[in-house]
Scaffold this motif. Structure first.
Motif, PDB file in Angstrom:
ATOM      1  N   LYS A   2      -1.131  -3.161   1.233  1.00 54.59           N
ATOM      2  CA  LYS A   2      -1.422  -4.506   0.760  1.00 54.59           C
ATOM      3  C   LYS A   2      -0.132  -5.311   0.668  1.00 54.59           C
ATOM      4  N   LYS A   3      -0.240  -6.584   0.964  1.00 55.55           N
ATOM      5  CA  LYS A   3       0.888  -7.487   0.798  1.00 55.55           C
ATOM      6  C   LYS A   3       0.391  -8.706   0.015  1.00 55.55           C
ATOM      7  N   ILE A   4       1.081  -9.034  -1.060  1.00 59.97           N
ATOM      8  CA  ILE A   4       0.702 -10.166  -1.891  1.00 59.97           C
ATOM      9  C   ILE A   4       1.595 -11.352  -1.546  1.00 59.97           C
ATOM     10  N   THR A   5       0.964 -12.482  -1.315  1.00 55.80           N
ATOM     11  CA  THR A   5       1.695 -13.713  -1.045  1.00 55.80           C
ATOM     12  C   THR A   5       1.223 -14.766  -2.031  1.00 55.80           C
ATOM     13  N   VAL A   6       2.175 -15.399  -2.724  1.00 58.93           N
ATOM     14  CA  VAL A   6       1.864 -16.428  -3.712  1.00 58.93           C
ATOM     15  C   VAL A   6       2.328 -17.768  -3.171  1.00 58.93           C
ATOM     16  N   ASP A 110      -3.180  -9.610   1.579  1.00 62.33           N
ATOM     17  CA  ASP A 110      -3.429  -9.249   2.966  1.00 62.33           C
ATOM     18  C   ASP A 110      -3.365  -7.734   3.115  1.00 62.33           C
ATOM     19  N   TYR A 111      -4.221  -7.220   3.958  1.00 62.07           N
ATOM     20  CA  TYR A 111      -4.286  -5.782   4.214  1.00 62.07           C
ATOM     21  C   TYR A 111      -3.739  -5.502   5.612  1.00 62.07           C
ATOM     22  N   TYR A 112      -2.851  -4.524   5.683  1.00 59.67           N
ATOM     23  CA  TYR A 112      -2.250  -4.133   6.958  1.00 59.67           C
ATOM     24  C   TYR A 112      -2.563  -2.672   7.223  1.00 59.67           C
ATOM     25  N   ASP A 113      -2.737  -2.338   8.505  1.00 57.00           N
ATOM     26  CA  ASP A 113      -2.969  -0.930   8.852  1.00 57.00           C
ATOM     27  C   ASP A 113      -1.630  -0.204   8.950  1.00 57.00           C
ATOM     28  N   GLU A 121     -10.269  -8.940   9.219  1.00 56.85           N
ATOM     29  CA  GLU A 121     -11.559  -8.928   8.534  1.00 56.85           C
ATOM     30  C   GLU A 121     -11.394  -9.293   7.061  1.00 56.85           C
ATOM     31  N   TYR A 122     -10.265  -8.910   6.465  1.00 54.94           N
ATOM     32  CA  TYR A 122     -10.032  -9.168   5.044  1.00 54.94           C
ATOM     33  C   TYR A 122      -9.076 -10.333   4.801  1.00 54.94           C
ATOM     34  N   GLU A 123      -8.641 -11.007   5.861  1.00 57.22           N
ATOM     35  CA  GLU A 123      -7.727 -12.134   5.690  1.00 57.22           C
ATOM     36  C   GLU A 123      -8.412 -13.224   4.874  1.00 57.22           C
ATOM     37  N   GLY A 124      -7.679 -13.801   3.944  1.00 60.27           N
ATOM     38  CA  GLY A 124      -8.227 -14.866   3.115  1.00 60.27           C
ATOM     39  C   GLY A 124      -8.680 -14.407   1.750  1.00 60.27           C
ATOM     40  N   ASN A 132      -7.163 -12.642 -15.527  1.00 57.84           N
ATOM     41  CA  ASN A 132      -6.885 -11.222 -15.735  1.00 57.84           C
ATOM     42  C   ASN A 132      -7.953 -10.318 -15.116  1.00 57.84           C
ATOM     43  N   SER A 133      -9.217 -10.707 -15.224  1.00 55.40           N
ATOM     44  CA  SER A 133     -10.288  -9.852 -14.706  1.00 55.40           C
ATOM     45  C   SER A 133     -10.268  -9.783 -13.177  1.00 55.40           C
ATOM     46  N   GLU A 134      -9.825 -10.845 -12.502  1.00 51.56           N
ATOM     47  CA  GLU A 134      -9.774 -10.839 -11.046  1.00 51.56           C
ATOM     48  C   GLU A 134      -8.551 -10.112 -10.514  1.00 51.56           C
ATOM     49  N   PHE A 135      -7.507  -9.996 -11.318  1.00 50.53           N
ATOM     50  CA  PHE A 135      -6.252  -9.457 -10.821  1.00 50.53           C
ATOM     51  C   PHE A 135      -6.244  -7.939 -10.670  1.00 50.53           C
ATOM     52  N   GLY A 136      -7.305  -7.272 -11.102  1.00 46.54           N
ATOM     53  CA  GLY A 136      -7.392  -5.832 -10.913  1.00 46.54           C
ATOM     54  C   GLY A 136      -7.325  -5.436  -9.459  1.00 46.54           C
ATOM     55  N   LEU A 137      -7.781  -6.321  -8.561  1.00 46.58           N
ATOM     56  CA  LEU A 137      -7.778  -5.985  -7.141  1.00 46.58           C
ATOM     57  C   LEU A 137      -6.367  -5.872  -6.580  1.00 46.58           C
ATOM     58  N   TYR A 138      -5.372  -6.429  -7.270  1.00 42.92           N
ATOM     59  CA  TYR A 138      -3.995  -6.353  -6.795  1.00 42.92           C
ATOM     60  C   TYR A 138      -3.309  -5.041  -7.182  1.00 42.92           C
ATOM     61  N   ILE A 139      -3.844  -4.335  -8.168  1.00 42.52           N
ATOM     62  CA  ILE A 139      -3.233  -3.090  -8.632  1.00 42.52           C
ATOM     63  C   ILE A 139      -3.576  -1.966  -7.657  1.00 42.52           C
ATOM     64  N   PRO A 140      -2.594  -1.203  -7.219  1.00 30.67           N
ATOM     65  CA  PRO A 140      -2.887  -0.093  -6.308  1.00 30.67           C
ATOM     66  C   PRO A 140      -3.864   0.904  -6.936  1.00 30.67           C
ATOM     67  N   LYS A 141      -4.675   1.519  -6.095  1.00 31.42           N
ATOM     68  CA  LYS A 141      -5.708   2.451  -6.551  1.00 31.42           C
ATOM     69  C   LYS A 141      -5.107   3.577  -7.388  1.00 31.42           C
ATOM     70  N   SER A 142      -3.951   4.085  -7.004  1.00 31.73           N
ATOM     71  CA  SER A 142      -3.340   5.195  -7.745  1.00 31.73           C
ATOM     72  C   SER A 142      -3.018   4.768  -9.182  1.00 31.73           C
ATOM     73  N   GLU A 143      -2.544   3.528  -9.358  1.00 31.15           N
ATOM     74  CA  GLU A 143      -2.237   3.075 -10.708  1.00 31.15           C
ATOM     75  C   GLU A 143      -3.511   2.813 -11.510  1.00 31.15           C
ATOM     76  N   ARG A 144      -4.558   2.297 -10.862  1.00 31.46           N
ATOM     77  CA  ARG A 144      -5.831   2.089 -11.567  1.00 31.46           C
ATOM     78  C   ARG A 144      -6.373   3.415 -12.065  1.00 31.46           C
ATOM     79  N   ASN A 145      -6.302   4.447 -11.215  1.00 35.34           N
ATOM     80  CA  ASN A 145      -6.792   5.781 -11.601  1.00 35.34           C
ATOM     81  C   ASN A 145      -5.977   6.319 -12.776  1.00 35.34           C
ATOM     82  N   TYR A 146      -4.667   6.132 -12.736  1.00 35.27           N
ATOM     83  CA  TYR A 146      -3.799   6.584 -13.817  1.00 35.27           C
ATOM     84  C   TYR A 146      -4.173   5.885 -15.133  1.00 35.27           C
ATOM     85  N   GLN A 147      -4.400   4.574 -15.074  1.00 38.54           N
ATOM     86  CA  GLN A 147      -4.769   3.809 -16.266  1.00 38.54           C
ATOM     87  C   GLN A 147      -6.111   4.271 -16.831  1.00 38.54           C
TER      88      GLN A 147
END
Length: 150
Positions: A2-6, A110-113, A121-124, A132-147
Motif C-alpha cells: 500500500k502507498k498512502i498519498t495525501v 494505492d495498491y501495488y503488486d 482496480e483499486y485506484e481511487g 477515525n473509523s475510516e482510517f482503519g483501512l490504512y493500518i497494515p493487517k499485521s498491526e490490526r491483528n496485533y491490536q
C-alpha cells in the motif's frame, strides 16, 4: 503493498483534518507522500475514480454525486458554484478546480503488486478529511491483528 498519498488543502478545516490524519499516520508508523493541492493537482483519472468510490457508484454507471456529498467535499464557495451549473457538468468542473475547491485533504491508498505496478482496480480508494473509523483501512493487517490480540 500500500502507498498512502495525501493531498492537503489550505482551508482551516483542511489543516485541522490534515493534522489529525498526520498524527494517526505517524502513530501507526505508516509512510506517506504529502502533496499540497495548491502545488500538485490530483490526477483527473484518479480523482474521477475517487468520486465513484466516494459515492458508491459502479464505474459502469453514470457518476451521481448528491448535493449533500458535494457539500461535504467542497468549500462553501465552491459548493454554491457547483450547484449553479448543470448536474452533468459538475464533476468535470470540480476536477478542473480541485486545487481550490476541496475543503479537506484527500487521502488515497494505492495498491501495488510485487512488481511495483499499480492495481488500477483499486485506484481511487481514499477518504476526505480524517474520520477515525475510516482510517482503519490504512493500518497494515499485521498491526490490526496485533491490536486485536492485545
Amino acid at each position: 503493498m500500500k502507498k498512502i498519498t495525501v493531498y492537503k488543502s489550505t482551508t482551516a478545516d483542511g489543516y485541522t483534518a490534515f493534522i489529525k490524519a498526520k498524527e494517526f499516520i505517524q502513530k501507526h508508523n505508516l509512510e506517506y507522500e504529502l502533496n499540497k493541492l495548491t502545488e500538485t493537482a490530483v490526477p483527473k483519472k484518479k480523482m474521477k475514480k475517487f468520486l465513484y468510490f466516494y459515492t458508491s457508484c459502479n464505474l459502469t454507471e453514470t457518476l451521481d454525486v448528491t448535493e449533500e456529498e458535494w457539500r461535504l467535499l467542497l468549500t462553501n464557495k465552491w459548493y454554491e458554484k457547483v450547484l449553479d451549473i448543470p448536474e452533468e457538468d459538475r464533476a468535470d468542473f470540480v476536477l478542473d478546480n480541485a486545487n481550490e475547491a476541496f475543503r479537506k485533504p484527500i487521502i488515497f491508498m494505492d495498491y501495488y503488486d510485487e512488481q511495483g505496478c499499480l492495481n488500477e482496480e483499486y485506484e481511487g480508494i481514499g477518504t476526505v478529511g480524517f474520520n477515525n473509523s475510516e482510517f482503519g483501512l490504512y493500518i497494515p493487517k499485521s498491526e490490526r491483528n496485533y491490536q486485536l490480540k492485545k
